[in-house]
Design an enzyme around this catalytic site. Sequence first.
Site, mmCIF file in Angstrom:
data_model
loop_
_atom_site.group_PDB
_atom_site.id
_atom_site.type_symbol
_atom_site.label_atom_id
_atom_site.label_comp_id
_atom_site.label_asym_id
_atom_site.label_seq_id
_atom_site.Cartn_x
_atom_site.Cartn_y
_atom_site.Cartn_z
ATOM 1 N N SER A 107 0.586 -1.180 -0.324
ATOM 2 C CA SER A 107 -0.180 -0.508 -0.249
ATOM 3 C C SER A 107 1.036 0.917 0.252
ATOM 4 O O SER A 107 2.033 1.408 -1.125
ATOM 5 C CB SER A 107 -0.842 -0.007 1.124
ATOM 6 N N THR A 108 0.958 2.184 0.917
ATOM 7 C CA THR A 108 1.641 3.300 0.931
ATOM 8 C C THR A 108 2.724 3.534 0.880
ATOM 9 O O THR A 108 3.659 2.543 1.941
ATOM 10 C CB THR A 108 1.000 4.459 2.063
ATOM 11 N N HIS B 101 -2.163 -1.137 -3.881
ATOM 12 C CA HIS B 101 -3.393 0.258 -3.507
ATOM 13 C C HIS B 101 -2.980 1.478 -3.675
ATOM 14 O O HIS B 101 -2.041 2.410 -3.427
ATOM 15 C CB HIS B 101 -3.552 0.377 -1.688
ATOM 16 N N MET C 147 -0.379 1.103 5.090
ATOM 17 C CA MET C 147 -1.091 1.282 6.102
ATOM 18 C C MET C 147 -2.121 0.187 6.704
ATOM 19 O O MET C 147 -2.823 -0.149 5.268
ATOM 20 C CB MET C 147 -2.065 2.514 5.965
ATOM 21 N N ASP D 169 -4.751 -4.817 5.842
ATOM 22 C CA ASP D 169 -4.576 -5.551 4.858
ATOM 23 C C ASP D 169 -3.743 -6.839 4.320
ATOM 24 O O ASP D 169 -2.749 -6.043 4.558
ATOM 25 C CB ASP D 169 -5.463 -5.875 3.252
#
Length: 359
Positions: free
Chosen positions: A174-175, A201, A294, A297
């Site tokens: 993600s991030t 993401h 973050m 998931d």
Amino acid sequence: MIRVLVVEDSATMRHHLRASLAADPDLVVVGEAHDGGQAVELCGRLRPDVVTMDMMLPVMTGLQATEQIMAEFPTPILVVSSADRRELFSTYNALAAGALDVLEKPRGDDSDASWGRRLCAAVRLVSRIRVITHPRARLDGRGRAAPPAAAPTAVSEPAGSDGNELRMVAIGASTGGPGALTQLLRALPSGFRPPVLCVQHIAASEPFAVAFSDWLADQTGHRVSYGLDGMVISSLGGRVLLAPPDRHMYVHNGVVRLSDGPPRHSCRPSVDVLFESVAAEYRAAAAGCVLTGMGRDGADGLLRMRAQGAVTFAQDEASCVVYGMPREAALSGAAGHILPPARIAARLAELAVTSGARR
């Protein structure tokens, strides 16, 4: 108050940014820069909580300014950019250099009505993220030092993984993921044969997300594309597949499947959806990796993979932009190894060579 430095060369767009941010009582614009050099100077002097960064700037580009800011005084950076192809590649380079997220500039259509609210929400989100120092280096790899050979901090190989052929690698990020994925894939040898399926993401509009596959291929030298429903896994040797924007990607009966099913952990695509399907389909013939991001998931899906005998990894805290998803995977016992991305790639290469020698 969240103190924001606005970096934008267009006076009209600076006014729009300033007016949009002023609508949120918890946000205050503490400075405005119209070129990259001024952005670096003001960031060092004002020490804002967040920088909104345009990419196409005079004097010093937004990418160069991002690299210098993240090297000298790390600050959460939200890229506010257009969907022009040249600007898209600069945007992903900036994300790999430590910028946290991207918001497309107003398009001049109906979506503009909510743009100001989305800007404020994105600024609030990135302001909560603790950022780390990034080395100042060009992102094409020239002059870059090799990643540090950090020692693993976690544990043994999962039971049942020895003696099994590595047939599938599943990755979730993600991030901070663009940079981590680039490091991992660059470190995989060109002859690496198991297919690599990735969920990244990207909280950006479709033009930004679709360009990610081209950018990642350019950065890593691997064949990267978005997954298509019905792709046969056995035909994907040596390829990297990304989950398409706003679609879950999973595997079933040796085939790639896409779904519009409900989000998991507010995410679609979801890392857990991919990992759970790989656990059921490939069991001990798979490897799973949770990279920077973050939330949580991927933690449950990775735990299921490990329970089925897969080799599992989480990115180590020192190399993460955000130690959220990997932390959850480590705390739950899902991660068999905790390593930086390049060390994960080295271990995957070893597993692939070993399984290839047994065939």
